[in-house]
Design an enzyme around this catalytic site. Structure first.
Site, PDB file in Angstrom:
ATOM      1  N   GLY A  96      -2.709   9.123   6.860  1.00 28.59           N
ATOM      2  CA  GLY A  96      -2.831   9.778   5.552  1.00 28.59           C
ATOM      3  C   GLY A  96      -3.678   8.924   4.612  1.00 28.59           C
ATOM      4  CG  HIS A  97      -2.197   5.173   3.254  1.00 26.36           C
ATOM      5  ND1 HIS A  97      -1.130   4.887   4.065  1.00 26.36           N
ATOM      6  CD2 HIS A  97      -1.699   5.297   1.992  1.00 26.36           C
ATOM      7  CE1 HIS A  97      -0.019   4.827   3.325  1.00 26.36           C
ATOM      8  NE2 HIS A  97      -0.333   5.076   2.083  1.00 26.36           N
ATOM      9  CD  GLN A 154      -1.258  18.696  -3.117  1.00 25.72           C
ATOM     10  OE1 GLN A 154      -2.107  18.161  -3.842  1.00 25.72           O
ATOM     11  NE2 GLN A 154      -0.223  19.357  -3.613  1.00 25.72           N
ATOM     12  CE  LYS A 155       4.994  12.408   1.492  1.00 31.09           C
ATOM     13  NZ  LYS A 155       5.598  11.162   1.772  1.00 31.09           N
ATOM     14  CG  ASP A 156       3.582  11.177  -2.309  1.00 32.56           C
ATOM     15  OD1 ASP A 156       4.752  11.316  -1.934  1.00 32.56           O
ATOM     16  OD2 ASP A 156       2.799  10.362  -1.779  1.00 32.56           O
ATOM     17  CB  SER A 175       6.179   9.424   4.826  1.00 34.55           C
ATOM     18  OG  SER A 175       7.017   8.532   4.119  1.00 34.55           O
ATOM     19  NE  ARG A 235      11.080   5.517   0.808  1.00 33.85           N
ATOM     20  CZ  ARG A 235      10.386   5.567  -0.339  1.00 33.85           C
ATOM     21  NH1 ARG A 235       9.480   6.494  -0.526  1.00 33.85           N
ATOM     22  NH2 ARG A 235      10.606   4.665  -1.287  1.00 33.85           N
TER      23      ARG A 235
HETATM   24  O1  PAF Z   1       1.972   6.891  -3.467  1.00 36.00           O
HETATM   25  C1  PAF Z   1       2.150   5.661  -3.480  1.00 36.00           C
HETATM   26  O2  PAF Z   1       2.005   4.982  -2.465  1.00 36.00           O
HETATM   27  C2  PAF Z   1       2.570   4.987  -4.777  1.00 36.00           C
HETATM   28  O3  PAF Z   1       3.421   5.790  -5.512  1.00 36.00           O
HETATM   29  C3  PAF Z   1       1.371   4.524  -5.620  1.00 36.00           C
HETATM   30  C4  PAF Z   1       0.540   5.689  -6.129  1.00 36.00           C
HETATM   31  C5  PAF Z   1       0.490   3.586  -4.809  1.00 36.00           C
HETATM   32  C6  PAF Z   1       1.880   3.747  -6.845  1.00 36.00           C
HETATM   33  O4  PAF Z   1       2.614   2.632  -6.471  1.00 36.00           O
END
Ligand code: PAF
Length: 282
Positions: free
Chosen positions: A36-37, A148-150, A185, A187
């Site tokens: 995702g990143h 967009q997941k968050d 994620s 997690r």
């Molecule tokens: O989505 C995240 O990983 C965090 O909430 C962020 C945007 C890096 C802020 O710490």
């Protein structure tokens, strides 16, 4: 690729790049990078001259009793992945420089952060807004990539950017999923096999809800919400925090589904592990 830790150095770098007329693309992260990143890195590179990624596990966004201590960290692997993706700079600050003991200033968005995750985690978005305001001030990006997941985080940060007049454009990347459908994620690494089976019900319920809308033409919010709950309740380890139909622009509950505007959002605990996911409608 260069790793920068002191605040003074990232400030000097950002000012120099600005003077040179370079557009900075920025990916804020808490590390333990996954696909995702990496997709956000690819997305933001297209439009920026210089790519900066931050790695900082932000204590301010974890509530009392949450998983700050055990949040997964893997700096060595993160650096390797960023090197492969040709990130220009990693900003990995020290906690006591970001939050010195005497610090008493926070950023609190008080509208779109109120419901959903903001209700279950009352200090979370204040922590997110505060760290992002600090990072934006230090890195001075023209573009920021968010996943967009968050979904609620994206809406909160867009609001903050407008309200505090940051000259930043938010670029949103789609949710990247594991092969079995689980939204990526950091997690997810907490899940054992049994918990993971139940976690899969999150995406399954979103798909079931979307299917009602797309294939059966249902626009009734209660009917769709009931479908989400039926699927989620079939998991014995799942405790539902929320399963809602919201307006994707402001995260407020919808009265009726409208394609292109409505979104299904879910947050559950699988045992003690809190997971979120969403799917846009239309
Ligand atoms: O989505 C995240 O990983 C965090 O909430 C962020 C945007 C890096 C802020 O710490």
């Amino acid at each position: 690729m260069e790793v920068i830790t002191p605040i003074k150095e990232i400030q000097q770098l950002a000012l120099r790049l600005e003077k040179e007329g370079k557009k900075i693309g920025f990916v804020p992260t808490m590390g333990c990078l996954h696909d995702g990143h990496l997709s956000l890195i690819d997305l933001i590179r297209e439009r920026s001259d210089i790519l900066i990624l931050s790695i900082f596990v932000n204590p301010a966004q974890f509530g009392v009793g949450e998983d700050l201590e055990k949040y997964p960290r893997n700096m060595e692997r993160d650096l390797e992945l960023c090197g492969q993706r040709k990130v220009d700079y990693i900003f990995a600050p020290q906690t006591d420089e970001i939050y010195p003991l005497e610090a008493s200033t926070y950023v609190s968005e008080e509208g779109v952060s109120r419901g959903l995750c903001g209700e279950a985690r009352p200090t979370h978005f204040k922590g997110v807004a505060t760290i992002c305001a600090k990072l934006f001030n230090l890195v001075r990006p023209s573009y920021v990539a968010l996943g967009q997941k968050d979904a609620q985080q994206v809406v909160v940060l867009k609001r903050m950017i407008l309200d505090l007049h940051f000259p930043i454009e938010v670029v949103t990347g789609p949710t990247i999923r594991e092969q079995d459908g689980l939204a990526m994620s950091s997690r997810n690494s907490y899940l054992n096999d049994r918990q993971r089976q139940d976690a899969l019900l999150i995406y399954r319920s979103l798909l079931a809800g979307k299917q009602l809308v797309d294939e059966k033409g249902i626009r009734n919010v209660d009917r769709v919400r009931a479908e989400l709950m039926t699927v989620l309740r079939s998991g014995s380890l799942i405790r539902v925090n929320y399963a809602e139909v919201v307006d994707r622009e402001n995260m407020k509950p919808e009265k009726e589904i409208e394609l292109g505007r409505s979104m299904l959002v879910i947050a559950v605990w699988v045992d003690k592990i809190r997971l979120i996911d969403n799917i846009p409608l239309g």
